[in-house]
Design a protein around this motif. Structure first.
Motif, PDB file in Angstrom:
ATOM      1  N   ALA A   3      35.414  82.255  51.731  1.00 38.25           N
ATOM      2  CA  ALA A   3      35.625  81.254  52.775  1.00 38.25           C
ATOM      3  C   ALA A   3      36.849  80.405  52.464  1.00 38.25           C
ATOM      4  CB  ALA A   3      34.393  80.362  52.902  1.00 38.25           C
ATOM      5  N   SER A   4      37.524  79.965  53.516  1.00 32.81           N
ATOM      6  CA  SER A   4      38.661  79.063  53.351  1.00 32.81           C
ATOM      7  C   SER A   4      38.149  77.691  52.923  1.00 32.81           C
ATOM      8  CB  SER A   4      39.432  78.942  54.668  1.00 32.81           C
ATOM      9  OG  SER A   4      38.662  78.217  55.612  1.00 32.81           O
ATOM     10  N   TYR A   5      39.044  76.903  52.383  1.00 36.83           N
ATOM     11  CA  TYR A   5      38.676  75.548  51.978  1.00 36.83           C
ATOM     12  C   TYR A   5      38.206  74.727  53.181  1.00 36.83           C
ATOM     13  CZ  TYR A   5      40.947  76.346  47.411  1.00 36.83           C
ATOM     14  OH  TYR A   5      41.303  76.799  46.170  1.00 36.83           O
ATOM     15  N   ASP A   6      38.827  74.934  54.331  1.00 36.22           N
ATOM     16  CA  ASP A   6      38.412  74.206  55.538  1.00 36.22           C
ATOM     17  C   ASP A   6      36.965  74.531  55.908  1.00 36.22           C
ATOM     18  OD1 ASP A   6      40.831  72.879  55.939  1.00 36.22           O
ATOM     19  OD2 ASP A   6      41.650  74.499  57.153  1.00 36.22           O
ATOM     20  N   ALA A  38      40.775  68.765  50.041  1.00 39.63           N
ATOM     21  CA  ALA A  38      42.144  68.360  50.381  1.00 39.63           C
ATOM     22  C   ALA A  38      43.047  69.584  50.526  1.00 39.63           C
ATOM     23  CB  ALA A  38      42.697  67.431  49.301  1.00 39.63           C
ATOM     24  N   CYS A  39      42.443  70.774  50.478  1.00 39.49           N
ATOM     25  CA  CYS A  39      43.160  72.058  50.576  1.00 39.49           C
ATOM     26  C   CYS A  39      44.204  72.210  49.475  1.00 39.49           C
ATOM     27  CB  CYS A  39      43.770  72.242  51.963  1.00 39.49           C
ATOM     28  SG  CYS A  39      42.516  72.409  53.247  1.00 39.49           S
ATOM     29  N   GLU A  40      43.870  71.725  48.294  1.00 36.22           N
ATOM     30  CA  GLU A  40      44.704  71.922  47.114  1.00 36.22           C
ATOM     31  C   GLU A  40      44.093  73.047  46.292  1.00 36.22           C
ATOM     32  OE1 GLU A  40      44.838  68.157  45.101  1.00 36.22           O
ATOM     33  OE2 GLU A  40      45.773  67.154  46.795  1.00 36.22           O
ATOM     34  N   PRO A  41      44.919  73.846  45.632  1.00 39.18           N
ATOM     35  CA  PRO A  41      44.392  75.024  44.942  1.00 39.18           C
ATOM     36  C   PRO A  41      43.472  74.700  43.763  1.00 39.18           C
ATOM     37  CG  PRO A  41      46.736  74.735  44.493  1.00 39.18           C
ATOM     38  CD  PRO A  41      46.368  73.725  45.508  1.00 39.18           C
ATOM     39  N   VAL A  42      42.420  75.495  43.665  1.00 42.60           N
ATOM     40  CA  VAL A  42      41.525  75.507  42.503  1.00 42.60           C
ATOM     41  C   VAL A  42      41.309  76.967  42.137  1.00 42.60           C
ATOM     42  CG1 VAL A  42      40.346  73.357  43.135  1.00 42.60           C
ATOM     43  CG2 VAL A  42      39.389  75.533  43.871  1.00 42.60           C
ATOM     44  N   GLY A  43      40.713  77.214  41.017  1.00 46.30           N
ATOM     45  CA  GLY A  43      40.444  78.590  40.603  1.00 46.30           C
ATOM     46  C   GLY A  43      39.442  79.280  41.514  1.00 46.30           C
ATOM     47  N   GLU A  66      38.516  90.507  65.722  1.00 48.86           N
ATOM     48  CA  GLU A  66      39.711  90.703  66.552  1.00 48.86           C
ATOM     49  C   GLU A  66      39.886  89.608  67.595  1.00 48.86           C
ATOM     50  OE1 GLU A  66      40.336  94.546  68.277  1.00 48.86           O
ATOM     51  OE2 GLU A  66      39.683  95.576  66.456  1.00 48.86           O
ATOM     52  N   THR A  67      38.779  89.029  68.044  1.00 45.67           N
ATOM     53  CA  THR A  67      38.855  88.052  69.126  1.00 45.67           C
ATOM     54  C   THR A  67      38.489  86.627  68.725  1.00 45.67           C
ATOM     55  OG1 THR A  67      36.592  88.571  69.793  1.00 45.67           O
ATOM     56  CG2 THR A  67      38.374  89.780  70.893  1.00 45.67           C
ATOM     57  N   GLU A  68      37.894  86.452  67.542  1.00 42.94           N
ATOM     58  CA  GLU A  68      37.453  85.125  67.118  1.00 42.94           C
ATOM     59  C   GLU A  68      37.885  84.840  65.691  1.00 42.94           C
ATOM     60  OE1 GLU A  68      33.254  85.566  67.686  1.00 42.94           O
ATOM     61  OE2 GLU A  68      33.368  84.854  69.743  1.00 42.94           O
ATOM     62  N   GLY A  69      38.096  83.580  65.414  1.00 40.02           N
ATOM     63  CA  GLY A  69      38.450  83.166  64.070  1.00 40.02           C
ATOM     64  C   GLY A  69      37.218  83.085  63.180  1.00 40.02           C
ATOM     65  N   PRO A  70      37.409  82.829  61.900  1.00 41.40           N
ATOM     66  CA  PRO A  70      36.277  82.707  60.981  1.00 41.40           C
ATOM     67  C   PRO A  70      35.477  81.450  61.305  1.00 41.40           C
ATOM     68  CG  PRO A  70      38.288  82.028  59.891  1.00 41.40           C
ATOM     69  CD  PRO A  70      38.686  82.569  61.246  1.00 41.40           C
ATOM     70  N   GLY A  71      34.231  81.408  60.860  1.00 42.11           N
ATOM     71  CA  GLY A  71      33.400  80.252  61.146  1.00 42.11           C
ATOM     72  C   GLY A  71      32.211  80.160  60.227  1.00 42.11           C
ATOM     73  N   ILE A  72      31.298  79.285  60.592  1.00 48.29           N
ATOM     74  CA  ILE A  72      30.064  79.124  59.835  1.00 48.29           C
ATOM     75  C   ILE A  72      28.886  79.141  60.796  1.00 48.29           C
ATOM     76  CG2 ILE A  72      31.116  77.795  57.958  1.00 48.29           C
ATOM     77  CD1 ILE A  72      29.836  75.274  59.206  1.00 48.29           C
TER      78      ILE A  72
END
Length: 89
Positions: A3-6, A38-43, A66-72
């Motif tokens: 998952a992305s940080y966001d 804060a979307c700063e890199p971590v390991g 293909e039609t939708e972004g990632p989510g939860i």
């Protein structure tokens, strides 16, 4: 999926989980969680520990299609419902 940080931040907020609670469940430092949010890199290991803790708490991370972004998606019953009352004329 990783998952992305966001999405990690959104999942914590959706669960109404404090940063202290998440750091305890994930076994990471508060500074690491602050960096993630804060979307700063971590390991990779740190971000995956946070993701796993959120998944164990009831979040499913959904991949991009293909039609939708990632989510939860949050397991039923975990999100507080807010009742709204509309005042009539």
């Amino acid at each position: 999926m990783q998952a992305s940080y966001d999405l990690l931040r959104a999942a914590r907020v959706a669960l109404d989980m404090s940063t202290d609670e998440l750091t305890a469940k994930a076994g990471v430092s508060k500074r690491s969680l602050v960096r993630i949010e804060a979307c700063e890199p971590v390991g990779l290991e740190i971000s995956m520990r946070v993701q796993k803790a959120l998944e164990q708490a009831g979040v499913e991370f959904l991949p991009e299609t293909e039609t939708e972004g990632p989510g939860i998606r949050v397991r039923k019953g975990l999100v507080r419902k807010v009742g709204f009352q509309i005042d009539g004329p």
